[in-house]
Design a protein around this motif. Structure first.
Motif, PDB file in Angstrom:
ATOM      1  N   PRO A  52       0.808  -1.228   0.000  1.00 21.27           N
ATOM      2  CA  PRO A  52       0.000   0.000   0.000  1.00 21.27           C
ATOM      3  C   PRO A  52       0.837   1.272   0.000  1.00 21.27           C
ATOM      4  O   PRO A  52       0.389   2.310  -0.496  1.00 21.27           O
ATOM      5  CB  PRO A  52      -0.855  -0.108   1.260  1.00 21.27           C
ATOM      6  N   VAL A  53       2.042   1.189   0.503  1.00 22.44           N
ATOM      7  CA  VAL A  53       2.942   2.355   0.481  1.00 22.44           C
ATOM      8  C   VAL A  53       3.356   2.628  -0.962  1.00 22.44           C
ATOM      9  O   VAL A  53       3.308   3.775  -1.427  1.00 22.44           O
ATOM     10  CB  VAL A  53       4.172   2.128   1.388  1.00 22.44           C
ATOM     11  N   ILE A  54       3.750   1.580  -1.672  1.00 21.89           N
ATOM     12  CA  ILE A  54       4.110   1.732  -3.089  1.00 21.89           C
ATOM     13  C   ILE A  54       2.912   2.259  -3.873  1.00 21.89           C
ATOM     14  O   ILE A  54       3.047   3.169  -4.703  1.00 21.89           O
ATOM     15  CB  ILE A  54       4.603   0.388  -3.678  1.00 21.89           C
ATOM     16  N   HIS A  55       1.741   1.731  -3.589  1.00 24.07           N
ATOM     17  CA  HIS A  55       0.517   2.154  -4.273  1.00 24.07           C
ATOM     18  C   HIS A  55       0.262   3.648  -4.078  1.00 24.07           C
ATOM     19  O   HIS A  55      -0.198   4.329  -4.996  1.00 24.07           O
ATOM     20  CB  HIS A  55      -0.669   1.324  -3.756  1.00 24.07           C
ATOM     21  N   ALA A  56       0.576   4.148  -2.901  1.00 24.52           N
ATOM     22  CA  ALA A  56       0.217   5.522  -2.536  1.00 24.52           C
ATOM     23  C   ALA A  56       1.244   6.586  -2.917  1.00 24.52           C
ATOM     24  O   ALA A  56       0.904   7.770  -2.938  1.00 24.52           O
ATOM     25  CB  ALA A  56      -0.036   5.600  -1.025  1.00 24.52           C
ATOM     26  N   VAL A  57       2.472   6.202  -3.228  1.00 23.44           N
ATOM     27  CA  VAL A  57       3.470   7.237  -3.517  1.00 23.44           C
ATOM     28  C   VAL A  57       3.106   7.994  -4.785  1.00 23.44           C
ATOM     29  O   VAL A  57       2.433   7.464  -5.672  1.00 23.44           O
ATOM     30  CB  VAL A  57       4.915   6.673  -3.603  1.00 23.44           C
ATOM     31  N   GLU A  58       3.572   9.227  -4.850  1.00 33.19           N
ATOM     32  CA  GLU A  58       3.165  10.119  -5.940  1.00 33.19           C
ATOM     33  C   GLU A  58       3.802   9.810  -7.282  1.00 33.19           C
ATOM     34  O   GLU A  58       3.171   9.991  -8.322  1.00 33.19           O
ATOM     35  CB  GLU A  58       3.480  11.575  -5.559  1.00 33.19           C
ATOM     36  N   THR A  59       5.041   9.369  -7.280  1.00 31.02           N
ATOM     37  CA  THR A  59       5.736   9.232  -8.559  1.00 31.02           C
ATOM     38  C   THR A  59       6.195   7.797  -8.812  1.00 31.02           C
ATOM     39  O   THR A  59       6.433   7.032  -7.866  1.00 31.02           O
ATOM     40  CB  THR A  59       6.979  10.146  -8.613  1.00 31.02           C
ATOM     41  N   PRO A  60       6.369   7.449 -10.081  1.00 30.06           N
ATOM     42  CA  PRO A  60       6.911   6.126 -10.391  1.00 30.06           C
ATOM     43  C   PRO A  60       8.357   5.973  -9.912  1.00 30.06           C
ATOM     44  O   PRO A  60       8.787   4.866  -9.591  1.00 30.06           O
ATOM     45  CB  PRO A  60       6.797   6.023 -11.913  1.00 30.06           C
ATOM     46  N   GLU A  61       9.073   7.071  -9.850  1.00 29.12           N
ATOM     47  CA  GLU A  61      10.446   7.020  -9.331  1.00 29.12           C
ATOM     48  C   GLU A  61      10.444   6.579  -7.869  1.00 29.12           C
ATOM     49  O   GLU A  61      11.280   5.766  -7.454  1.00 29.12           O
ATOM     50  CB  GLU A  61      11.135   8.387  -9.476  1.00 29.12           C
ATOM     51  N   GLN A  62       9.496   7.107  -7.090  1.00 25.65           N
ATOM     52  CA  GLN A  62       9.375   6.699  -5.692  1.00 25.65           C
ATOM     53  C   GLN A  62       8.971   5.235  -5.589  1.00 25.65           C
ATOM     54  O   GLN A  62       9.492   4.496  -4.747  1.00 25.65           O
ATOM     55  CB  GLN A  62       8.353   7.580  -4.965  1.00 25.65           C
ATOM     56  N   ALA A  63       8.049   4.806  -6.427  1.00 27.09           N
ATOM     57  CA  ALA A  63       7.621   3.405  -6.430  1.00 27.09           C
ATOM     58  C   ALA A  63       8.802   2.491  -6.755  1.00 27.09           C
ATOM     59  O   ALA A  63       8.996   1.455  -6.108  1.00 27.09           O
ATOM     60  CB  ALA A  63       6.490   3.195  -7.432  1.00 27.09           C
ATOM     61  N   ALA A  64       9.587   2.880  -7.745  1.00 28.24           N
ATOM     62  CA  ALA A  64      10.750   2.085  -8.133  1.00 28.24           C
ATOM     63  C   ALA A  64      11.764   1.996  -6.998  1.00 28.24           C
ATOM     64  O   ALA A  64      12.306   0.920  -6.725  1.00 28.24           O
ATOM     65  CB  ALA A  64      11.400   2.681  -9.382  1.00 28.24           C
ATOM     66  N   ALA A  65      12.007   3.104  -6.332  1.00 32.01           N
ATOM     67  CA  ALA A  65      12.969   3.105  -5.223  1.00 32.01           C
ATOM     68  C   ALA A  65      12.511   2.171  -4.107  1.00 32.01           C
ATOM     69  O   ALA A  65      13.312   1.413  -3.549  1.00 32.01           O
ATOM     70  CB  ALA A  65      13.157   4.525  -4.693  1.00 32.01           C
TER      71      ALA A  65
END
Length: 156
Positions: A52-65
């Protein structure tokens, strides 16, 4: 002629998993393919709390990290299923968004290459020796879409 793509803001950027084209899979809306893909690494693991944290982050860069953090345990079958996960998400993206579907179909039979200088699995790598799995998936999705009767009529 080969079509090279990489950054979402560059020509053919809609082929990037970071492009702002959301998808809904199994009733859940994901902002980008990258968000979905990174979250799938943790399904069924003790680290599934990160989904859910990955789902909620604003950018794909954040999701990738978040998805690339080596302190988290990825699912044991990840190497076997990651390409299928990506295929499903990319197909969904191009079936969902008619504008980018048209761009993909307009590439004809041209070779599509993710021009990543660092990724030798999904992209071609700095020396062009990479596997280009994302490019292969895009070309496969292009062929699959062409075979769909309702979508192919407009492109005959």
């Amino acid at each position: 002629m080969t079509i090279y793509f990489y950054k979402a803001y560059e020509p053919y950027g809609c082929f990037s998993n970071f492009s702002p084209h959301g998808i809904t899979i199994e009733g859940t809306y994901w902002t980008t393919v990258e968000h979905y893909y990174q979250a799938q690494k943790f399904v069924g693991t003790p680290d599934a709390v990160i989904i859910p944290v990955i789902h909620a982050v604003e950018t794909p860069e954040q999701a990738a990290a978040l998805g690339r953090c080596h302190t988290r345990q990825v699912r044991s079958d990840w190497n076997e299923v990651k390409t299928k996960v990506m295929q499903q998400a990319v197909l969904k993206k191009f079936l969902t968004h008619a504008d980018i579907r048209e761009i993909l179909l307009a590439t004809g039979d041209r070779l599509l290459v993710e021009n990543s200088p660092t990724d030798y699995f999904w992209g071609c790598g700095a020396d062009q020796s990479g596997q280009n799995q994302l490019g292969k998936i895009l070309m496969s999705v292009r062929e699959e879409i062409r075979k769909l009767p309702l979508l192919s009529v407009a492109y005959d």
